[in-house]
Motif scaffolding. Structure first.
Motif, PDB file in Angstrom:
ATOM      1  N   LEU A  66       0.876  -1.176   0.000  1.00 57.87           N
ATOM      2  CA  LEU A  66       0.000   0.000   0.000  1.00 57.87           C
ATOM      3  C   LEU A  66       0.912   1.223   0.000  1.00 57.87           C
ATOM      4  N   TYR A  67       0.861   2.010  -1.061  1.00 55.78           N
ATOM      5  CA  TYR A  67       1.754   3.164  -1.218  1.00 55.78           C
ATOM      6  C   TYR A  67       1.001   4.429  -0.820  1.00 55.78           C
ATOM      7  N   LEU A  68       1.426   5.043   0.274  1.00 56.64           N
ATOM      8  CA  LEU A  68       0.767   6.253   0.777  1.00 56.64           C
ATOM      9  C   LEU A  68       1.692   7.461   0.663  1.00 56.64           C
ATOM     10  N   PHE A  69       1.082   8.639   0.654  1.00 56.27           N
ATOM     11  CA  PHE A  69       1.856   9.881   0.583  1.00 56.27           C
ATOM     12  C   PHE A  69       1.681  10.691   1.860  1.00 56.27           C
ATOM     13  N   TYR A  70       2.782  11.145   2.407  1.00 55.87           N
ATOM     14  CA  TYR A  70       2.786  11.949   3.625  1.00 55.87           C
ATOM     15  C   TYR A  70       1.834  13.138   3.502  1.00 55.87           C
ATOM     16  N   GLU A  71       1.866  13.769   2.328  1.00 56.04           N
ATOM     17  CA  GLU A  71       1.037  14.954   2.097  1.00 56.04           C
ATOM     18  C   GLU A  71      -0.456  14.632   2.175  1.00 56.04           C
ATOM     19  N   ASP A  72      -0.846  13.435   1.677  1.00 53.85           N
ATOM     20  CA  ASP A  72      -2.249  13.005   1.766  1.00 53.85           C
ATOM     21  C   ASP A  72      -2.638  12.730   3.218  1.00 53.85           C
ATOM     22  N   LEU A  73      -1.698  12.152   3.967  1.00 53.84           N
ATOM     23  CA  LEU A  73      -1.949  11.874   5.389  1.00 53.84           C
ATOM     24  C   LEU A  73      -2.164  13.161   6.174  1.00 53.84           C
ATOM     25  N   LYS A  74      -1.471  14.228   5.758  1.00 56.70           N
ATOM     26  CA  LYS A  74      -1.633  15.524   6.429  1.00 56.70           C
ATOM     27  C   LYS A  74      -2.932  16.206   6.010  1.00 56.70           C
ATOM     28  N   LYS A  75      -3.254  16.072   4.728  1.00 56.17           N
ATOM     29  CA  LYS A  75      -4.413  16.794   4.184  1.00 56.17           C
ATOM     30  C   LYS A  75      -5.739  16.120   4.518  1.00 56.17           C
ATOM     31  N   ASN A  76      -5.746  14.794   4.419  1.00 56.57           N
ATOM     32  CA  ASN A  76      -7.003  14.061   4.656  1.00 56.57           C
ATOM     33  C   ASN A  76      -6.734  12.797   5.474  1.00 56.57           C
ATOM     34  N   LYS A 128      -8.237  11.164   7.860  1.00 58.93           N
ATOM     35  CA  LYS A 128      -9.331  10.210   8.063  1.00 58.93           C
ATOM     36  C   LYS A 128      -9.425   9.237   6.877  1.00 58.93           C
ATOM     37  N   HIS A 129      -9.385   9.783   5.687  1.00 53.81           N
ATOM     38  CA  HIS A 129      -9.470   8.974   4.465  1.00 53.81           C
ATOM     39  C   HIS A 129      -8.294   8.012   4.348  1.00 53.81           C
ATOM     40  N   GLU A 130      -7.082   8.498   4.651  1.00 51.30           N
ATOM     41  CA  GLU A 130      -5.878   7.675   4.505  1.00 51.30           C
ATOM     42  C   GLU A 130      -5.821   6.580   5.568  1.00 51.30           C
ATOM     43  N   ILE A 131      -6.235   6.894   6.797  1.00 50.38           N
ATOM     44  CA  ILE A 131      -6.235   5.884   7.862  1.00 50.38           C
ATOM     45  C   ILE A 131      -7.279   4.803   7.566  1.00 50.38           C
ATOM     46  N   GLN A 132      -8.401   5.214   6.980  1.00 51.02           N
ATOM     47  CA  GLN A 132      -9.446   4.259   6.577  1.00 51.02           C
ATOM     48  C   GLN A 132      -8.895   3.314   5.500  1.00 51.02           C
ATOM     49  N   LYS A 133      -8.159   3.888   4.559  1.00 46.91           N
ATOM     50  CA  LYS A 133      -7.540   3.113   3.473  1.00 46.91           C
ATOM     51  C   LYS A 133      -6.552   2.090   4.057  1.00 46.91           C
ATOM     52  N   LEU A 134      -5.781   2.570   5.028  1.00 44.76           N
ATOM     53  CA  LEU A 134      -4.796   1.729   5.701  1.00 44.76           C
ATOM     54  C   LEU A 134      -5.492   0.594   6.472  1.00 44.76           C
ATOM     55  N   ASP A 173     -14.603   1.823  13.486  1.00 45.55           N
ATOM     56  CA  ASP A 173     -15.775   2.685  13.601  1.00 45.55           C
ATOM     57  C   ASP A 173     -15.284   4.116  13.832  1.00 45.55           C
ATOM     58  N   TYR A 174     -16.167   5.068  13.728  1.00 51.95           N
ATOM     59  CA  TYR A 174     -15.778   6.479  13.782  1.00 51.95           C
ATOM     60  C   TYR A 174     -15.114   6.882  15.095  1.00 51.95           C
ATOM     61  N   GLU A 175     -15.547   6.237  16.185  1.00 55.79           N
ATOM     62  CA  GLU A 175     -14.965   6.568  17.493  1.00 55.79           C
ATOM     63  C   GLU A 175     -13.487   6.176  17.536  1.00 55.79           C
ATOM     64  N   VAL A 176     -13.188   4.957  17.057  1.00 58.06           N
ATOM     65  CA  VAL A 176     -11.813   4.465  17.018  1.00 58.06           C
ATOM     66  C   VAL A 176     -10.982   5.324  16.071  1.00 58.06           C
ATOM     67  N   LEU A 177     -11.572   5.642  14.925  1.00 61.72           N
ATOM     68  CA  LEU A 177     -10.902   6.473  13.931  1.00 61.72           C
ATOM     69  C   LEU A 177     -10.516   7.833  14.522  1.00 61.72           C
ATOM     70  N   ASP A 178     -11.433   8.429  15.256  1.00 60.38           N
ATOM     71  CA  ASP A 178     -11.143   9.725  15.876  1.00 60.38           C
ATOM     72  C   ASP A 178     -10.035   9.623  16.921  1.00 60.38           C
ATOM     73  N   LYS A 179     -10.015   8.496  17.642  1.00 54.20           N
ATOM     74  CA  LYS A 179      -8.952   8.292  18.636  1.00 54.20           C
ATOM     75  C   LYS A 179      -7.597   8.188  17.940  1.00 54.20           C
ATOM     76  N   ILE A 180      -7.558   7.428  16.847  1.00 55.79           N
ATOM     77  CA  ILE A 180      -6.306   7.274  16.085  1.00 55.79           C
ATOM     78  C   ILE A 180      -5.860   8.624  15.555  1.00 55.79           C
ATOM     79  N   LEU A 181      -6.800   9.385  14.992  1.00 59.60           N
ATOM     80  CA  LEU A 181      -6.475  10.709  14.460  1.00 59.60           C
ATOM     81  C   LEU A 181      -5.881  11.606  15.541  1.00 59.60           C
ATOM     82  N   HIS A 182      -6.456  11.525  16.740  1.00 59.96           N
ATOM     83  CA  HIS A 182      -5.955  12.350  17.841  1.00 59.96           C
ATOM     84  C   HIS A 182      -4.526  11.943  18.220  1.00 59.96           C
ATOM     85  N   HIS A 183      -4.338  10.638  18.439  1.00 65.54           N
ATOM     86  CA  HIS A 183      -3.040  10.175  18.938  1.00 65.54           C
ATOM     87  C   HIS A 183      -1.938  10.216  17.884  1.00 65.54           C
TER      88      HIS A 183
END
Length: 256
Positions: free
Chosen positions: A149-159, A161-167, A176-186
């Motif tokens: 899975l090839y990801l871009f740092y810039e995409d991770l910064k810009k979006n 939620k979308h990139e973590i979902q892809k991952l 679920d959204y609660e877990v996703l928000d926790k990951i985004l925070h940490h």
């Protein structure tokens, strides 16, 4: 590696393995690295520096491992066992700036000299783990033949939620959204910068001197504009165009 005495007063020497510059302790155990036995459920995160296989043997499955190796130096067992690999690439201008500051503070890597000198060193690919251009292109080419899975740092910064979902989909986890928000925070830069598990402040000052430059410095997109002169930028663009002519890979150097 345990026998290598390093007091932090001098910088670690470097040598070459398969034409790629590496710190000497890595070169000394290269056979062990090359023959490392991956497990089918290992997850490998690969990046160019700033985008340990040792303790991995003791880890229980599934293991999450990290490497800076270019694709041609990856221990063959990772591809033979069809492991999932996540590669994160960062635009080369910001990557160069970040790597420069990292080398300034990290005695485990060669002294980068001043910015003008380092600019030339980076362009020539004479840094540990080799040329940025070869690194990102090599992994990009390999992604169609392997589970990468090839990801871009810039995409991770810009979006993020979308990139973590892809991952998450790639590694087979439904978030679920609660877990996703926790990951985004940490995983947000500001939170990680304060976390000793992520910011490397527990490493002795003799090795990583955070007063020279913090391990986690800015994490922004476009910081290169604060370092590149107009002439350097023109020279970089010309060099980039030549070296990236043979790939479909494209990068964002700033957010519009």
């Amino acid at each position: 590696m345990e026998d290598f005495k390093f007091d932090g007063k001098e910088r670690l020497p470097v040598n070459y393995v398969k034409g790629i510059m590496q710190p000497v302790p890595t070169c000394d155990i290269w056979d062990q690295i090359w023959n490392f036995q991956a497990k089918p459920d290992d997850l490998l995160i690969a990046t160019y520096p700033k985008a340990g296989l040792e303790q991995a043997k003791q880890m229980s499955s599934p293991r999450t491992l990290k490497t800076h190796l270019p694709i041609q130096m990856l221990p063959p067992s990772f591809l033979e066992k069809n492991c999932k690999i996540i590669y994160v690439a960062r635009n080369p201008k910001d990557n160069m700036v970040s790597y420069y500051h990292f080398q300034r503070m990290n005695k485990g890597l060669p002294d980068p000299g001043n910015w003008e000198e380092y600019f030339e060193t980076f362009l020539a690919g004479k840094v540990c783990w080799g040329s940025w251009h070869d690194h990102v292109k090599g992994w990009w080419k390999a992604k169609d033949q392997h589970r990468i899975l090839y990801l871009f740092y810039e995409d991770l910064k810009k979006n993020p939620k979308h990139e973590i979902q892809k991952l998450a989909e790639f590694i087979g986890k439904n978030l679920d959204y609660e877990v996703l928000d926790k990951i985004l925070h940490h995983t947000s830069f500001d939170v990680m910068k304060q976390n000793p598990m992520a910011n490397y402040t527990t490493i002795p000052t003799e090795i990583m001197n955070h007063s020279v430059s913090p391990f986690m410095r800015k994490g922004t997109v476009g910081d290169w504009k604060n370092h590149f002169t107009v002439a350097q930028n023109e020279r970089f663009d010309e060099d980039y165009k030549k070296k990236m002519a043979d790939t479909s890979l494209t990068f964002h150097f700033q957010f519009s």
